[in-house]
Motif scaffolding. Structure first.
Motif, PDB file in Angstrom:
ATOM      1  N   GLN A  53       6.210   2.549   7.546  1.00  0.00           N
ATOM      2  CA  GLN A  53       6.023   1.289   6.825  1.00  0.00           C
ATOM      3  C   GLN A  53       7.306   0.450   6.841  1.00  0.00           C
ATOM      4  O   GLN A  53       7.271  -0.767   7.031  1.00  0.00           O
ATOM      5  CB  GLN A  53       5.588   1.596   5.389  1.00  0.00           C
ATOM      6  CG  GLN A  53       4.784   0.507   4.736  1.00  0.00           C
ATOM      7  CD  GLN A  53       4.128   0.977   3.453  1.00  0.00           C
ATOM      8  OE1 GLN A  53       4.648   1.823   2.732  1.00  0.00           O
ATOM      9  NE2 GLN A  53       2.973   0.421   3.159  1.00  0.00           N
ATOM     10  N   SER A  96       4.042  12.193   3.900  1.00  0.00           N
ATOM     11  CA  SER A  96       4.461  11.034   3.109  1.00  0.00           C
ATOM     12  C   SER A  96       5.778  10.446   3.605  1.00  0.00           C
ATOM     13  O   SER A  96       5.953   9.218   3.627  1.00  0.00           O
ATOM     14  CB  SER A  96       4.565  11.416   1.627  1.00  0.00           C
ATOM     15  OG  SER A  96       5.489  12.490   1.452  1.00  0.00           O
ATOM     16  N   ARG A 142       5.070   8.451   6.743  1.00  0.00           N
ATOM     17  CA  ARG A 142       4.356   7.209   6.407  1.00  0.00           C
ATOM     18  C   ARG A 142       5.321   6.163   5.834  1.00  0.00           C
ATOM     19  O   ARG A 142       5.252   4.987   6.184  1.00  0.00           O
ATOM     20  CB  ARG A 142       3.233   7.485   5.407  1.00  0.00           C
ATOM     21  CG  ARG A 142       1.997   8.144   6.011  1.00  0.00           C
ATOM     22  CD  ARG A 142       0.900   8.286   4.960  1.00  0.00           C
ATOM     23  NE  ARG A 142      -0.262   8.993   5.466  1.00  0.00           N
ATOM     24  CZ  ARG A 142      -1.310   8.415   6.063  1.00  0.00           C
ATOM     25  NH1 ARG A 142      -1.324   7.105   6.212  1.00  0.00           N
ATOM     26  NH2 ARG A 142      -2.331   9.130   6.488  1.00  0.00           N
ATOM     27  N   ARG A 143       6.211   6.587   4.951  1.00  0.00           N
ATOM     28  CA  ARG A 143       7.167   5.641   4.365  1.00  0.00           C
ATOM     29  C   ARG A 143       8.075   5.052   5.443  1.00  0.00           C
ATOM     30  O   ARG A 143       8.363   3.855   5.453  1.00  0.00           O
ATOM     31  CB  ARG A 143       8.009   6.343   3.290  1.00  0.00           C
ATOM     32  CG  ARG A 143       7.305   6.485   1.959  1.00  0.00           C
ATOM     33  CD  ARG A 143       8.287   6.870   0.857  1.00  0.00           C
ATOM     34  NE  ARG A 143       8.885   8.184   1.102  1.00  0.00           N
ATOM     35  CZ  ARG A 143       8.380   9.327   0.653  1.00  0.00           C
ATOM     36  NH1 ARG A 143       7.253   9.318  -0.046  1.00  0.00           N
ATOM     37  NH2 ARG A 143       8.973  10.475   0.897  1.00  0.00           N
ATOM     38  N   SER A 158       0.837  -1.201   0.000  1.00  0.00           N
ATOM     39  CA  SER A 158       0.000   0.000   0.000  1.00  0.00           C
ATOM     40  C   SER A 158       0.872   1.251   0.000  1.00  0.00           C
ATOM     41  O   SER A 158       2.056   1.191   0.311  1.00  0.00           O
ATOM     42  CB  SER A 158      -0.920   0.004   1.228  1.00  0.00           C
ATOM     43  OG  SER A 158      -0.162   0.101   2.421  1.00  0.00           O
ATOM     44  N   SER A 159       0.303   2.376  -0.352  1.00  0.00           N
ATOM     45  CA  SER A 159       0.876   3.733  -0.368  1.00  0.00           C
ATOM     46  C   SER A 159       0.798   4.303  -1.783  1.00  0.00           C
ATOM     47  O   SER A 159       0.779   3.558  -2.780  1.00  0.00           O
ATOM     48  CB  SER A 159       2.312   3.816   0.159  1.00  0.00           C
ATOM     49  OG  SER A 159       3.251   3.488  -0.838  1.00  0.00           O
ATOM     50  N   ILE A 182      -4.556   3.096  -0.926  1.00  0.00           N
ATOM     51  CA  ILE A 182      -4.268   4.067   0.127  1.00  0.00           C
ATOM     52  C   ILE A 182      -5.128   3.765   1.358  1.00  0.00           C
ATOM     53  O   ILE A 182      -6.308   3.446   1.248  1.00  0.00           O
ATOM     54  CB  ILE A 182      -4.447   5.525  -0.338  1.00  0.00           C
ATOM     55  CG1 ILE A 182      -5.861   5.797  -0.847  1.00  0.00           C
ATOM     56  CG2 ILE A 182      -3.428   5.862  -1.406  1.00  0.00           C
ATOM     57  CD1 ILE A 182      -6.094   7.269  -1.191  1.00  0.00           C
ATOM     58  N   GLY A 216       1.553   1.529   7.236  1.00  0.00           N
ATOM     59  CA  GLY A 216       1.922   2.944   7.269  1.00  0.00           C
ATOM     60  C   GLY A 216       1.201   3.773   8.308  1.00  0.00           C
ATOM     61  O   GLY A 216       1.355   4.995   8.323  1.00  0.00           O
TER      62      GLY A 216
END
Length: 384
Positions: free
Chosen positions: A362, A355, A358-359, A240-241, A273, A374
């Motif tokens: 993850q 972002s 979130r990365r 995902s992402s 997402i 994430g």
């Protein structure tokens, strides 16, 4: 509100600061050289003033820290949905023209219209000309705002802006869909036939100008932008992402199903997402979703705007979900600090789930052997 990105190297090359009258004299000279009649430029700039409230807003912009469920619940209300549906019906012919000429569906335009100004009801009360002069004179982002001030003078010359009375947002955006002067000049459409582009009072002008602008950002005619989906428990969440895509057929092969509809053609690329992790709402985002991020860089705002558009187009209300509790501001800052110490680029330690954060989340989730969706939780913070 369309975003502005800063380039410090350009700022150093752009005249700013110093004596305000001398600054305005330089703007006048540049405007006249670009085609604005001398008398119009002189009169328009004669009463320009520094607005300290604009500088205060620019220095202290509110940080966007609501979750997707919180923000979408407030912004995509039943009243706003009804108001949007009424406007789509009222201006059906204008919306039909917008889609025929620019390929942008009515629901997409209406969602932006609703979120930006509540369909024209809340357009901002800052004097537009003073706001632009203030931001152009200020040395933080003059390379972005000086051209907007010159463009505003061209609008004055055409009779589309009154320096004394035109008001809008603190950063100079004007009208029912909140656009800057350069974009109004470049993409403005006279929708009501009066030989002017007036985004403040003319809904047809606002609708068609928004459609033209959205098309310019790369909108693909006939393609979807966002679909809510149901996900199986054993999905490889690390896939995902927004920066990872698969053909729709591959997502379908992994067990993803459209909620309240069908998935589009199998070859179309899509990203999964998860605004609040695997236990919260889930969407497939398509290439047209990228246009929303060009309009506004906030992931929560853009996802809400895209979801709003799907609702106006007939999609059902979000499924009831129970996402895991997230982190408060202090917890998010603590997490970002720990992630940065581990070598991750999370940008500024600001408590915002961007972002980069979130990365990094993850990546750490994968390292720890937990579902890599994430979404930062207190348990993840504790484990780090």
């Amino acid at each position: 509100m369309t975003g502005l990105a800063a380039t410090p190297a350009l700022a150093a090359q752009t005249q700013c600061g110093g004596d305000f009258k001398a600054f305005l004299a330089g703007v006048e000279q540049e405007a006249v050289a670009s085609g604005v009649p001398q008398g119009i430029a002189e009169r328009a700039l004669a009463n320009a003033r520094i607005d300290k409230k604009v500088l205060s807003r620019d220095r202290g912009q509110a940080v966007f820290k609501q979750t997707f469920i919180e923000f979408s619940a407030r912004s995509v209300s039943s009243a706003r949905l009804q108001h949007g549906a009424n406007n789509m019906k009222k201006y059906a012919q204008v919306f039909a023209r917008a889609e025929a000429e620019y390929g942008v569906p009515a629901a997409v335009i209406t969602a932006f219209w609703g979120l930006e100004t509540d369909f024209g009801a809340v357009q901002g009360d800052f004097n537009t000309f003073n706001a632009l002069a203030t931001m152009a004179h200020d040395c933080r982002r003059p390379h972005l705002f000086r051209p907007q001030l010159i463009a505003a003078l061209h609008m004055v010359a055409h009779g589309d802006l009154d320096p004394a009375t035109t008001t809008g947002a603190w950063a100079g955006e004007i009208g029912q869909v909140q656009m800057l002067p350069e974009d109004i000049i470049r993409y403005g459409v006279d929708g009501d036939g009066d030989n002017h582009v007036n985004l403040k009072t003319s809904a047809p002008d606002a609708i068609l100008t928004a459609a033209h602008f959205i098309q310019s950002l790369g909108w693909q005619r006939g393609q979807p932008w966002l679909i809510e989906v149901e996900t199986p428990a054993n999905l490889p969440w690390e896939e995902s992402s927004l920066d990872k895509t698969k053909p729709v057929s591959e997502w379908a092969g992994l067990g993803i199903r459209a909620r309240g509809g069908t998935l589009p053609a199998g070859a179309l690329p899509a990203s999964l997402i998860l605004p609040q992790g695997r236990k919260g709402p889930a969407f497939l985002a398509f290439p047209n979703f990228g246009i929303y991020l060009k309009w506004n860089q906030s992931f929560i705002y853009t996802t809400s705007a895209a979801y709003f558009a799907t609702r106006l187009a007939g999609a059902p209300v979000l499924a009831k979900t129970s996402p895991e509790p997230g982190l408060d501001d202090a917890g998010m800052r603590a997490l970002q600090t720990k992630l940065q110490a581990r070598g991750h680029d999370v940008g500024k330690i600001d408590g915002i789930l961007g972002s980069g954060t979130r990365r990094a989340v993850q990546t750490e989730q994968q390292r720890l052997g937990i579902p890599a969706d994430g979404w930062p939780t207190p348990a993840l913070l504790q484990s780090l």
